[in-house]
Design a protein around this motif. Structure first.
Motif, PDB file in Angstrom:
ATOM      1  N   GLY A  43       0.789  -1.229   0.000  1.00 47.07           N
ATOM      2  CA  GLY A  43       0.000   0.000   0.000  1.00 47.07           C
ATOM      3  C   GLY A  43       0.817   1.271   0.000  1.00 47.07           C
ATOM      4  N   LYS A  44       2.135   1.163   0.036  1.00 46.62           N
ATOM      5  CA  LYS A  44       2.995   2.341   0.043  1.00 46.62           C
ATOM      6  C   LYS A  44       3.641   2.505  -1.332  1.00 46.62           C
ATOM      7  CE  LYS A  44       6.332   4.642   2.863  1.00 46.62           C
ATOM      8  NZ  LYS A  44       5.822   5.668   3.694  1.00 46.62           N
ATOM      9  N   VAL A  45       3.663   3.725  -1.826  1.00 49.23           N
ATOM     10  CA  VAL A  45       4.263   3.996  -3.130  1.00 49.23           C
ATOM     11  C   VAL A  45       5.780   3.891  -3.020  1.00 49.23           C
ATOM     12  CG1 VAL A  45       4.541   5.762  -4.922  1.00 49.23           C
ATOM     13  CG2 VAL A  45       2.343   5.485  -3.804  1.00 49.23           C
ATOM     14  N   CYS A  46       6.404   3.317  -4.000  1.00 51.06           N
ATOM     15  CA  CYS A  46       7.855   3.190  -4.018  1.00 51.06           C
ATOM     16  C   CYS A  46       8.500   4.579  -3.978  1.00 51.06           C
ATOM     17  CB  CYS A  46       8.300   2.444  -5.271  1.00 51.06           C
ATOM     18  SG  CYS A  46      10.101   2.296  -5.404  1.00 51.06           S
ATOM     19  N   ILE A  47       9.546   4.713  -3.182  1.00 53.38           N
ATOM     20  CA  ILE A  47      10.232   6.007  -3.040  1.00 53.38           C
ATOM     21  C   ILE A  47      10.990   6.397  -4.301  1.00 53.38           C
ATOM     22  CG2 ILE A  47      10.414   5.815  -0.545  1.00 53.38           C
ATOM     23  CD1 ILE A  47      13.379   4.988  -0.957  1.00 53.38           C
ATOM     24  N   HIS A  48      11.131   5.474  -5.250  1.00 57.78           N
ATOM     25  CA  HIS A  48      11.883   5.754  -6.469  1.00 57.78           C
ATOM     26  C   HIS A  48      11.000   6.192  -7.641  1.00 57.78           C
ATOM     27  CE1 HIS A  48      15.485   4.396  -4.530  1.00 57.78           C
ATOM     28  NE2 HIS A  48      14.878   3.270  -4.207  1.00 57.78           N
ATOM     29  N   LEU A  49       9.703   6.365  -7.396  1.00 59.22           N
ATOM     30  CA  LEU A  49       8.818   6.864  -8.453  1.00 59.22           C
ATOM     31  C   LEU A  49       8.827   8.388  -8.446  1.00 59.22           C
ATOM     32  CD1 LEU A  49       5.673   4.568  -8.256  1.00 59.22           C
ATOM     33  CD2 LEU A  49       7.654   4.379  -9.761  1.00 59.22           C
ATOM     34  N   ASN A  50       8.881   8.968  -9.637  1.00 60.96           N
ATOM     35  CA  ASN A  50       8.849  10.428  -9.730  1.00 60.96           C
ATOM     36  C   ASN A  50       7.401  10.923  -9.815  1.00 60.96           C
ATOM     37  OD1 ASN A  50       8.015  10.124 -12.425  1.00 60.96           O
ATOM     38  ND2 ASN A  50      10.061  10.438 -13.239  1.00 60.96           N
ATOM     39  N   GLU A  51       7.222  12.206 -10.048  1.00 60.97           N
ATOM     40  CA  GLU A  51       5.872  12.788 -10.085  1.00 60.97           C
ATOM     41  C   GLU A  51       5.006  12.208 -11.195  1.00 60.97           C
ATOM     42  OE1 GLU A  51       5.934  17.057 -10.046  1.00 60.97           O
ATOM     43  OE2 GLU A  51       7.205  17.100  -8.252  1.00 60.97           O
ATOM     44  N   GLU A  52       5.632  11.703 -12.268  1.00 61.96           N
ATOM     45  CA  GLU A  52       4.896  11.080 -13.369  1.00 61.96           C
ATOM     46  C   GLU A  52       4.715   9.579 -13.142  1.00 61.96           C
ATOM     47  OE1 GLU A  52       7.767  13.070 -14.244  1.00 61.96           O
ATOM     48  OE2 GLU A  52       6.429  14.796 -14.274  1.00 61.96           O
ATOM     49  N   LEU A  53       5.083   9.109 -11.931  1.00 60.24           N
ATOM     50  CA  LEU A  53       5.006   7.705 -11.536  1.00 60.24           C
ATOM     51  C   LEU A  53       5.915   6.805 -12.373  1.00 60.24           C
ATOM     52  CD1 LEU A  53       1.187   7.431 -10.830  1.00 60.24           C
ATOM     53  CD2 LEU A  53       3.030   7.866  -9.193  1.00 60.24           C
ATOM     54  N   LEU A  54       7.032   7.367 -12.816  1.00 57.66           N
ATOM     55  CA  LEU A  54       8.032   6.608 -13.554  1.00 57.66           C
ATOM     56  C   LEU A  54       9.193   6.291 -12.630  1.00 57.66           C
ATOM     57  CD1 LEU A  54       8.056   8.692 -16.856  1.00 57.66           C
ATOM     58  CD2 LEU A  54       6.871   6.542 -16.411  1.00 57.66           C
ATOM     59  N   GLU A  88      12.717   6.113 -11.233  1.00 57.11           N
ATOM     60  CA  GLU A  88      13.948   6.885 -11.393  1.00 57.11           C
ATOM     61  C   GLU A  88      15.183   5.985 -11.490  1.00 57.11           C
ATOM     62  OE1 GLU A  88      13.528   9.509  -8.005  1.00 57.11           O
ATOM     63  OE2 GLU A  88      12.679  11.058  -9.298  1.00 57.11           O
ATOM     64  N   LEU A  89      15.022   4.700 -11.215  1.00 55.23           N
ATOM     65  CA  LEU A  89      16.149   3.765 -11.297  1.00 55.23           C
ATOM     66  C   LEU A  89      16.110   2.911 -12.566  1.00 55.23           C
ATOM     67  CD1 LEU A  89      16.213   2.427  -7.610  1.00 55.23           C
ATOM     68  CD2 LEU A  89      17.550   4.283  -8.614  1.00 55.23           C
ATOM     69  N   PHE A  90      15.102   3.128 -13.414  1.00 55.30           N
ATOM     70  CA  PHE A  90      14.940   2.314 -14.615  1.00 55.30           C
ATOM     71  C   PHE A  90      16.220   2.354 -15.452  1.00 55.30           C
ATOM     72  CE2 PHE A  90      13.564   1.214 -18.867  1.00 55.30           C
ATOM     73  CZ  PHE A  90      12.763   0.116 -18.620  1.00 55.30           C
ATOM     74  N   GLY A  91      16.708   1.171 -15.813  1.00 57.30           N
ATOM     75  CA  GLY A  91      17.905   1.069 -16.650  1.00 57.30           C
ATOM     76  C   GLY A  91      19.213   1.204 -15.890  1.00 57.30           C
ATOM     77  N   GLN A  92      19.164   1.417 -14.587  1.00 55.63           N
ATOM     78  CA  GLN A  92      20.375   1.575 -13.798  1.00 55.63           C
ATOM     79  C   GLN A  92      20.724   0.261 -13.103  1.00 55.63           C
ATOM     80  OE1 GLN A  92      20.409   5.016 -11.248  1.00 55.63           O
ATOM     81  NE2 GLN A  92      19.212   6.227 -12.707  1.00 55.63           N
ATOM     82  N   ASP A 106      21.632  -0.269 -10.101  1.00 58.07           N
ATOM     83  CA  ASP A 106      21.161  -0.400  -8.723  1.00 58.07           C
ATOM     84  C   ASP A 106      19.642  -0.559  -8.614  1.00 58.07           C
ATOM     85  OD1 ASP A 106      20.925   2.237  -9.570  1.00 58.07           O
ATOM     86  OD2 ASP A 106      21.335   3.088  -7.607  1.00 58.07           O
ATOM     87  N   ARG A 107      18.968  -0.724  -9.743  1.00 58.74           N
ATOM     88  CA  ARG A 107      17.532  -1.002  -9.703  1.00 58.74           C
ATOM     89  C   ARG A 107      17.325  -2.382  -9.095  1.00 58.74           C
ATOM     90  NH1 ARG A 107      13.348  -1.974 -14.640  1.00 58.74           N
ATOM     91  NH2 ARG A 107      11.464  -1.416 -13.538  1.00 58.74           N
ATOM     92  N   PRO A 108      16.385  -2.525  -8.145  1.00 55.20           N
ATOM     93  CA  PRO A 108      16.193  -3.823  -7.500  1.00 55.20           C
ATOM     94  C   PRO A 108      15.865  -4.934  -8.502  1.00 55.20           C
ATOM     95  CG  PRO A 108      15.028  -2.123  -6.297  1.00 55.20           C
ATOM     96  CD  PRO A 108      15.507  -1.498  -7.573  1.00 55.20           C
ATOM     97  N   LYS A 109      16.388  -6.127  -8.219  1.00 55.58           N
ATOM     98  CA  LYS A 109      16.174  -7.270  -9.105  1.00 55.58           C
ATOM     99  C   LYS A 109      14.688  -7.574  -9.286  1.00 55.58           C
ATOM    100  CE  LYS A 109      17.634 -12.089  -9.698  1.00 55.58           C
ATOM    101  NZ  LYS A 109      17.137 -12.130 -11.029  1.00 55.58           N
ATOM    102  N   VAL A 110      13.903  -7.464  -8.220  1.00 59.09           N
ATOM    103  CA  VAL A 110      12.471  -7.750  -8.318  1.00 59.09           C
ATOM    104  C   VAL A 110      11.808  -6.836  -9.357  1.00 59.09           C
ATOM    105  CG1 VAL A 110      11.749  -6.228  -6.427  1.00 59.09           C
ATOM    106  CG2 VAL A 110      10.357  -8.205  -7.008  1.00 59.09           C
ATOM    107  N   CYS A 111      12.273  -5.609  -9.453  1.00 60.38           N
ATOM    108  CA  CYS A 111      11.713  -4.671 -10.438  1.00 60.38           C
ATOM    109  C   CYS A 111      12.217  -5.004 -11.846  1.00 60.38           C
ATOM    110  CB  CYS A 111      12.101  -3.241 -10.074  1.00 60.38           C
ATOM    111  SG  CYS A 111      11.461  -2.711  -8.472  1.00 60.38           S
ATOM    112  N   SER A 112      13.502  -5.287 -11.949  1.00 66.64           N
ATOM    113  CA  SER A 112      14.075  -5.628 -13.258  1.00 66.64           C
ATOM    114  C   SER A 112      13.479  -6.903 -13.825  1.00 66.64           C
ATOM    115  CB  SER A 112      15.591  -5.785 -13.148  1.00 66.64           C
ATOM    116  OG  SER A 112      16.178  -4.583 -12.746  1.00 66.64           O
TER     117      SER A 112
END
Length: 62
Positions: free
Chosen positions: A8-19, A21-25, A27-33
């Motif tokens: 129920g908590k929004v990820c701290i790595h989402l920006n104002e457009e809900l994108l 910020e770690l995409f393609g980096q 250090d992006r968590p494996k679960v997300c990748s």
């Protein structure tokens, strides 16, 4: 999020457009990748996807 993302908590790595910020980096968590979009899970809109995610978080918490 070092301790994991609480349900129920929004990820701290989402920006104002809900994108992500770690995409393609490196250090992006494996679960997300590893996440793969699937219309059975995500539906056809952001609203449907959030409804499914909320249900999964509530019903699969350990």
């Amino acid at each position: 999020m070092p301790q994991g993302k609480p349900a129920g908590k929004v990820c701290i790595h989402l920006n104002e457009e809900l994108l992500c910020e770690l995409f393609g980096q490196a250090d992006r968590p494996k679960v997300c990748s590893d996440f793969s979009f699937d219309t059975e899970v995500c539906g056809s809109s952001r609203t449907e996807a959030l409804e499914t995610l909320n249900w999964l978080e509530k019903n699969t918490a350990s």
